[in-house]
Design a protein around this motif. Sequence first.
Motif, short mmCIF file in Angstrom:
data_model
loop_
_atom_site.label_atom_id
_atom_site.label_comp_id
_atom_site.label_asym_id
_atom_site.label_seq_id
_atom_site.Cartn_x
_atom_site.Cartn_y
_atom_site.Cartn_z
N PHE A 48 0.85 -1.19 0.00
CA PHE A 48 0.00 0.00 0.00
C PHE A 48 0.89 1.24 0.00
O PHE A 48 1.73 1.40 0.88
CB PHE A 48 -0.89 -0.03 1.25
CG PHE A 48 -2.01 0.97 1.23
CD1 PHE A 48 -3.24 0.63 0.69
CD2 PHE A 48 -1.86 2.23 1.76
CE1 PHE A 48 -4.29 1.53 0.69
CE2 PHE A 48 -2.89 3.14 1.76
CZ PHE A 48 -4.11 2.79 1.23
N ALA A 49 0.73 2.12 -1.00
CA ALA A 49 1.64 3.25 -1.14
C ALA A 49 0.92 4.47 -1.69
O ALA A 49 -0.22 4.38 -2.17
CB ALA A 49 2.80 2.87 -2.07
N LEU A 50 1.60 5.62 -1.60
CA LEU A 50 1.07 6.88 -2.13
C LEU A 50 1.47 7.00 -3.59
O LEU A 50 2.39 7.74 -3.95
CB LEU A 50 1.63 8.06 -1.33
CG LEU A 50 1.34 8.08 0.16
CD1 LEU A 50 2.05 9.26 0.82
CD2 LEU A 50 -0.15 8.16 0.43
N ASP A 51 0.80 6.28 -4.44
CA ASP A 51 1.11 6.33 -5.86
C ASP A 51 -0.17 6.13 -6.66
O ASP A 51 -1.26 6.14 -6.11
CB ASP A 51 2.16 5.26 -6.23
CG ASP A 51 1.73 3.87 -5.79
OD1 ASP A 51 0.53 3.66 -5.49
OD2 ASP A 51 2.59 2.98 -5.76
N GLY A 52 -0.03 5.96 -7.95
CA GLY A 52 -1.20 5.74 -8.78
C GLY A 52 -1.62 6.96 -9.55
O GLY A 52 -0.91 7.97 -9.58
N PRO A 53 -2.78 6.92 -10.17
CA PRO A 53 -3.22 8.00 -11.06
C PRO A 53 -3.57 9.27 -10.31
O PRO A 53 -3.89 9.24 -9.12
CB PRO A 53 -4.47 7.40 -11.73
CG PRO A 53 -4.99 6.42 -10.72
CD PRO A 53 -3.77 5.82 -10.08
N ARG A 54 -3.52 10.37 -11.01
CA ARG A 54 -3.94 11.65 -10.44
C ARG A 54 -5.42 11.56 -10.08
O ARG A 54 -6.23 11.01 -10.81
CB ARG A 54 -3.71 12.78 -11.44
CG ARG A 54 -4.02 14.17 -10.89
CD ARG A 54 -3.64 15.23 -11.89
NE ARG A 54 -2.23 15.21 -12.18
CZ ARG A 54 -1.31 15.82 -11.43
NH1 ARG A 54 -1.68 16.47 -10.34
NH2 ARG A 54 -0.03 15.76 -11.77
N GLY A 55 -5.77 12.12 -8.94
CA GLY A 55 -7.14 12.07 -8.48
C GLY A 55 -7.40 10.95 -7.50
O GLY A 55 -8.50 10.88 -6.93
N ARG A 56 -6.42 10.07 -7.28
CA ARG A 56 -6.60 9.01 -6.29
C ARG A 56 -6.68 9.64 -4.91
O ARG A 56 -5.82 10.39 -4.49
CB ARG A 56 -5.45 8.01 -6.36
CG ARG A 56 -5.48 6.96 -5.28
CD ARG A 56 -4.39 5.92 -5.47
NE ARG A 56 -4.77 4.93 -6.46
CZ ARG A 56 -4.02 3.87 -6.77
NH1 ARG A 56 -2.85 3.69 -6.18
NH2 ARG A 56 -4.43 3.01 -7.69
N LEU A 57 -7.75 9.30 -4.19
CA LEU A 57 -8.03 9.90 -2.89
C LEU A 57 -7.65 8.94 -1.78
O LEU A 57 -7.91 7.74 -1.85
CB LEU A 57 -9.52 10.24 -2.79
CG LEU A 57 -9.99 10.90 -1.50
CD1 LEU A 57 -9.59 12.37 -1.48
CD2 LEU A 57 -11.51 10.77 -1.36
N TYR A 58 -7.03 9.48 -0.73
CA TYR A 58 -6.73 8.70 0.46
C TYR A 58 -7.56 9.25 1.62
O TYR A 58 -7.69 10.47 1.77
CB TYR A 58 -5.24 8.77 0.79
CG TYR A 58 -4.39 7.97 -0.18
CD1 TYR A 58 -3.87 6.74 0.17
CD2 TYR A 58 -4.14 8.46 -1.46
CE1 TYR A 58 -3.11 6.00 -0.72
CE2 TYR A 58 -3.38 7.73 -2.36
CZ TYR A 58 -2.87 6.50 -1.99
OH TYR A 58 -2.12 5.77 -2.87
#
Length: 328
Positions: A48-58
Motif C-alpha cells: 500500500f503506497a502513495l502512488d497511482g493516477p492523479r485524483g486518487r483519494l486517500y
Amino acid sequence: MNGSPPRARLRALVLAVLLLVCGATVYTLRAAERTSARVEAAGGDPAFALDGPRGRLYVRDTATGRVARHDPASAPDSRVLGGPVCDRFHAVGGTALCLQRRPGVPPRSYALVLDRRLRELRRIALPGIPNRARVSASGRMLSWTMFATGDSYATSAFSTRTSILDLRTGYLVKNMEQIPLTLGGRRYHAPDVNYWGVSFARDDNRFYATVATKGRTHLIEGDLRTWSARALRENVECPSLSPDDTRIAFKKKVSDDPKAPWRLHVLDLRTLREHPVAERRSIDDQAVWTDDATLAYGHEDAVWTVPADGTGAPRLLLSGATSPALPR
C-alpha cells in the motif's frame, strides 16, 4: 535433620524454574504483540503506497481506523484498505503524516512521519488528542494540532498545541504559541492565545493559521524565516490554502448554536472578499482542495465535495470516511 528433605527441595527448585520460564514466555509474547502492533500501525500493508493516477483519494476509514484509498475510476464508495491506523491523516507527494492516539490518561498521542510507501521515518510523542494534520505541497513542512483539553471548537473550554516540523532541517517547533504576533497593527501578548489549523504556501515559508484570543478568532499569515505572524481578518477558522495560493477555504462562525455554529466560506487573498459555498450544513473540518475549483471535507462520518465558487451542491464522495487527502 535440619532443612527440607532433598526431594522437597528439588520440587521447590523445579517449581521456581517453571515459574520463571512461564513469566519469561508471557513477557516475550506480550513484547512480540506490542512490537507487531507497532509495526502494523506504523507501516500497514507493504504493498500500500502513495502512488497511482492523479485524483486518487486517500482517507481514514472510520470502521477500522486504517488509511484507505479510493480510485476515481472505481465503483462509487469503494476503497482499498492497507494503510496505517490513524486518528488524523494527511499526505502530499511522498510524505504522509499520521496522528495516532495512545491509550491512557492523561491523553497522549504519536505523530508518525511516513514515506511514500507509508513506512515510518520518525515518531514524535505528543500530549493531547489529535485534531488537525497538514503536509505542505512539497512534502517538506508538516504541522499538527492537538487538543490539550476539551473536545470541540464550539466551546470556549479548550486548549490547543500546534507544532511545525521541517523535514529538511529536522527542526521542530513544539508549540507555536510563542511566535511574535501582530494584531491590530501592534505586538500582541495574552495568556489565552491558541493556534490551530496551519496551511502552508508553496514556498514552504509562508503559512496561514487560526489564532484565538479573548473569545475571537483571527486568520494569521506567518513567516517561518522571520518567525513572525500578523492577523489579517477576524472570524476565520481552519484555513486551507488553494493550490494556486490565492484563496483560503475556511469555516466561519455564523451562529451561537453549539450544534451548528459554522459555515464553509472561501476568502480571496487579493481582495479579502469572501463568499459562502453551497454547503449549508455546519462543517467542523479543515477542508482540502482537490483542485483549484473543488473542496473536500469530512462531515458526519463521510467525505463530501463542493465547488469552491459557491455554485452547485454538496456531493457525497465516500461514506464511512474522514481526513481526505490527494497526494498528487
